[in-house]
Design a protein around this motif. Sequence first.
Motif, PDB file in Angstrom:
ATOM      1  N   UNK A   1       0.019  -6.014   4.464  1.00  0.00           N
ATOM      2  CA  UNK A   1      -0.395  -5.251   3.283  1.00  0.00           C
ATOM      3  C   UNK A   1      -1.579  -5.916   2.585  1.00  0.00           C
ATOM      4  N   UNK A   2      -1.515  -7.250   2.409  1.00  0.00           N
ATOM      5  CA  UNK A   2      -2.615  -7.956   1.745  1.00  0.00           C
ATOM      6  C   UNK A   2      -3.910  -7.901   2.550  1.00  0.00           C
ATOM      7  N   UNK A   3      -3.810  -7.830   3.881  1.00  0.00           N
ATOM      8  CA  UNK A   3      -5.003  -7.743   4.731  1.00  0.00           C
ATOM      9  C   UNK A   3      -5.575  -6.335   4.752  1.00  0.00           C
ATOM     10  N   UNK A   4      -4.905  -5.406   4.095  1.00  0.00           N
ATOM     11  CA  UNK A   4      -5.402  -4.050   4.011  1.00  0.00           C
ATOM     12  C   UNK A   4      -5.096  -3.184   5.219  1.00  0.00           C
ATOM     13  N   UNK A   5      -4.175  -3.647   6.056  1.00  0.00           N
ATOM     14  CA  UNK A   5      -3.809  -2.819   7.207  1.00  0.00           C
ATOM     15  C   UNK A   5      -3.067  -1.575   6.746  1.00  0.00           C
ATOM     16  N   UNK A   6      -3.343  -0.453   7.379  1.00  0.00           N
ATOM     17  CA  UNK A   6      -2.602   0.754   7.005  1.00  0.00           C
ATOM     18  C   UNK A   6      -1.177   0.670   7.532  1.00  0.00           C
ATOM     19  N   UNK A   7      -0.266   1.394   6.901  1.00  0.00           N
ATOM     20  CA  UNK A   7       1.105   1.424   7.425  1.00  0.00           C
ATOM     21  C   UNK A   7       1.088   1.975   8.845  1.00  0.00           C
ATOM     22  N   UNK A   8       1.798   1.322   9.735  1.00  0.00           N
ATOM     23  CA  UNK A   8       1.772   1.725  11.136  1.00  0.00           C
ATOM     24  C   UNK A   8       2.988   2.537  11.544  1.00  0.00           C
TER      25      UNK A   8
END
Length: 130
Positions: A91-98
């Motif tokens: 979440x902190x790295x900005x990855x979208x929910x997978x």
Amino acid sequence: MILCQLRRDLVAAVPSVALAPPRPRVLELLPPGAPRRPQVHRRVTEIRDAIPALRDYGPPRRGLHGCRTAASRAVHAAAVSAWLRAACRAKRCGRPPLWSATFAVAGAHDLAGETAFLVVAARPGGTSAR
């Protein structure tokens, strides 16, 4: 103190769960001016509120239901610890929910038991301090 760090990490990942802004670290080390129980209750509530908010960011977990013995609770706490760290990083790295994970987190039915479970889960690897 270990719940302070877990709460800090989770509030950084999911700011909407904070019931109050985090205090500076130096103030968290000082004895509280207010009674301790409400502060612990607030931390536990914020931590528990962050878990569902992170469910789509953590790796999928299966087979962790039914923690009846102390050993199975320790294994579950270790799994929760690893899962929370991975979900926070994503979440902190900005990855979208997978995916939409269904990750039930066992705990307890009272504040003391819940706090004890989260303290173990807050440690790297979910280990008990001895």
